[in-house]
Design a protein around this motif. Structure first.
Motif, PDB file in Angstrom:
ATOM      1  N   THR A  60       0.835  -1.212   0.000  1.00 42.06           N
ATOM      2  CA  THR A  60       0.000   0.000   0.000  1.00 42.06           C
ATOM      3  C   THR A  60       0.868   1.258   0.000  1.00 42.06           C
ATOM      4  O   THR A  60       0.586   2.210  -0.739  1.00 42.06           O
TER       5      THR A  60
ATOM      6  N   ASP B  13      -7.918  -4.245  -1.868  1.00 39.55           N
ATOM      7  CA  ASP B  13      -7.920  -5.010  -0.617  1.00 39.55           C
ATOM      8  C   ASP B  13      -9.320  -4.801  -0.043  1.00 39.55           C
ATOM      9  O   ASP B  13      -9.569  -3.884   0.735  1.00 39.55           O
TER      10      ASP B  13
ATOM     11  N   GLU C  15      -6.463   0.075   2.869  1.00 39.11           N
ATOM     12  CA  GLU C  15      -5.986   1.248   3.623  1.00 39.11           C
ATOM     13  C   GLU C  15      -5.521   2.392   2.737  1.00 39.11           C
ATOM     14  O   GLU C  15      -4.891   3.337   3.226  1.00 39.11           O
TER      15      GLU C  15
ATOM     16  N   ASP D 136      -3.911  -1.547  -5.736  1.00 42.77           N
ATOM     17  CA  ASP D 136      -3.272  -2.101  -4.531  1.00 42.77           C
ATOM     18  C   ASP D 136      -4.086  -3.332  -4.154  1.00 42.77           C
ATOM     19  O   ASP D 136      -5.225  -3.229  -3.699  1.00 42.77           O
TER      20      ASP D 136
HETATM   21 MG   LIG Z   1      -1.908  -2.958   2.290  1.00 39.41          MG
END
Ligand SMILES: [Mg+2]
Ligand SMILES: Nc1ncnc2c1ncn2[C@@H]1O[C@H](COP(=O)(O)OP(=O)(O)OP(=O)(O)O)[C@@H](O)[C@H]1O
Length: 415
Positions: A156, A180, A185, A261
């Motif tokens: 990330t 994710d 995040e 990500d």
């Molecule tokens: Mg991550």
């Protein structure tokens, strides 16, 4: 011009037959749906069919209850802006024509529909028929897929900062997608708290266009666009593998670069995402479990995307460890594509303040990221102007509609 998918709504059998004949004769229009029912009988199931067919032209008949026909035209123009509405009719009063145009009708063809009148109308419309997002998706944009060799590898951190640099250096449209779906995040690392995100996009995928997409996107002050994972892990569960693939293909049609990500679990949804990727980056630290995981992941990658080798990005690198970069390359049989120094202070500060390290003046990690971006985007490897590194940006420009204040999180202890 390819034959454009079209829909006709008319109770007049001659209209349907004439449109079919003229469209086939000229090779311009393909009637994919016909509704031989009064407008009042058009309900959600029929509208859904129209949306799913993604027509570029919708023919309506003004001889059939023109006021309701105009309401249908307005609804279609609002809900499906990719389609142009064409009215047909005989001896239609000018007041009705004006009302139809105001409702979003683009063209009028007189009944009985002749080939020359039909061809002229289609010719005029063809200039307004810009390629749809779906058509553009086939050709444009690159999906760059980032995943970690194991939890906490830095996927990330690297993906978010890479995306900011990519946007700044190329000036092109860059979107970061948080795939994710359980505990994403990206938004947190960027210091934003978007109200909408990938769950809303997945729910509305059947009617998505650029306008609707914009309402699910938050824009970071750097100009990077963000499609967030949900805050609540339960919400992300509803998104299927097929939807992930379709979402990324669609986004590729809208953006020059789509930076993903991903989560570390190689489940069906991540594999669907991988299949859309032009580049796959595995972010790793230099330790035995991580290198072993890369070897395991490579087997999956070879099966899913045999034509691409993953790019290895060594994160938290510091020279002088037991395992050298040469050892890494020998073990994996892959070149190390890039390295990012271990810089806990800068990165912890960046996460805790929501200010990506890409923004911090003259940080070593920021400069390493610069080199990485140049390699990926094909820009020459020359140093950026110093002034750019000293840019200190003001606090976040929030889009009132979809971004709310970000709570500060506590700084963690250095591991
Ligand atoms: Mg991550
Ligand atoms: N180059 C670096 N130098 C120092 N610390 C770093 C560096 N990169 C990442 N970190 C730290 O490592 C931790 C994990 O980073 P990050 O959340 O980016 O990893 P991840 O691979 O996305 O993790 P997850 O598996 O939870 O998704 C964070 O606390 C971050 O501050």
């Amino acid at each position: 011009m390819n034959r454009v998918p079209s829909v006709v709504i008319s109770t007049d059998g001659a209209v349907v037959a004439d449109l079919k004949r003229c469209g086939e004769q000229a090779g311009t229009v393909d009637l994919v749906l016909e509704f031989a029912i009064p407008y009042r009988e058009l309900t959600e199931p029929q509208m859904k069919k129209i949306r799913l067919a993604s027509p570029r032209l919708v023919f309506i008949d003004l001889d059939d209850d023109a006021p309701t026909g105009c309401k249908v035209a307005r609804y279609l123009a609002d809900s499906h802006p990719e389609a142009l509405i064409v009215a047909v009719g005989s001896a239609v009063p000018s007041a009705t024509l004006v009302a139809a145009m105001r409702a979003g009708v683009s063209e009028f063809v007189e009944k009985p529909i002749s080939q020359p009148a039909f061809d002229e109308a289609v010719e005029r419309l063809s200039r307004k028929l810009a390629p749809s997002p779906r058509e553009r998706a086939a050709a444009e944009g690159k999906v760059l897929f980032f995943c970690g060799a194991k939890g906490g590898a830095g996927s990330t951190t690297v993906a978010t900062n890479f995306a900011i640099h990519l946007h700044r250096q190329t000036g092109e449209r860059v979107l970061i997608v948080d795939l994710d779906l359980t505990l994403g995040e990206v938004a947190l690392y960027l210091g934003i708290e978007p109200r909408y995100g990938i769950v809303d996009l997945a729910r509305n995928l059947h009617r998505i266009d650029e306008g609707l997409l914009a309402s699910y996107i938050a824009t970071h002050e750097s100009g990077l666009d963000v499609l967030s994972a949900p805050f609540d892990p339960d919400e992300g569960r509803g998104i299927g593998a097929d939807e992930v693939g379709r979402i990324l293909e669609f986004l590729r049609g809208v953006y020059d670069w789509v930076v993903v990500d991903a989560s570390n679990s190689l489940d069906a949804r991540m594999l669907a995402g991988l299949r859309t990727a032009q580049e796959v980056f595995v972010v790793t630290q230099v330790d035995v479990p991580s290198l072993r995981n890369i070897q395991r992941v490579r087997r999956v990658l070879k099966r899913v995307i045999p034509e691409r080798s993953p790019r290895v990005l060594v994160n938290r690198f510091h020279p002088g460890t037991d395992i050298t970069l040469k050892d890494v390359e020998r073990t994996l049989g892959l070149e190390v594509f890039g390295t990012l120094s271990n810089d806990y202070g800068t990165i912890a500060h960046s996460i805790n303040t929501g200010e990506p390290l890409a923004m911090s003046a003259s940080s070593a990690t920021g400069q390493e990221m610069d080199v990485l971006v140049r390699k990926v985007s094909g820009m020459p490897l020359e140093p950026e102007k110093k002034a750019r590194w000293q840019l200190k940006l003001p606090s976040l420009k929030r889009r009132d509609a979809d971004v709310t204040a970000r709570p500060r999180i506590l700084a963690g202890a250095e591991p």
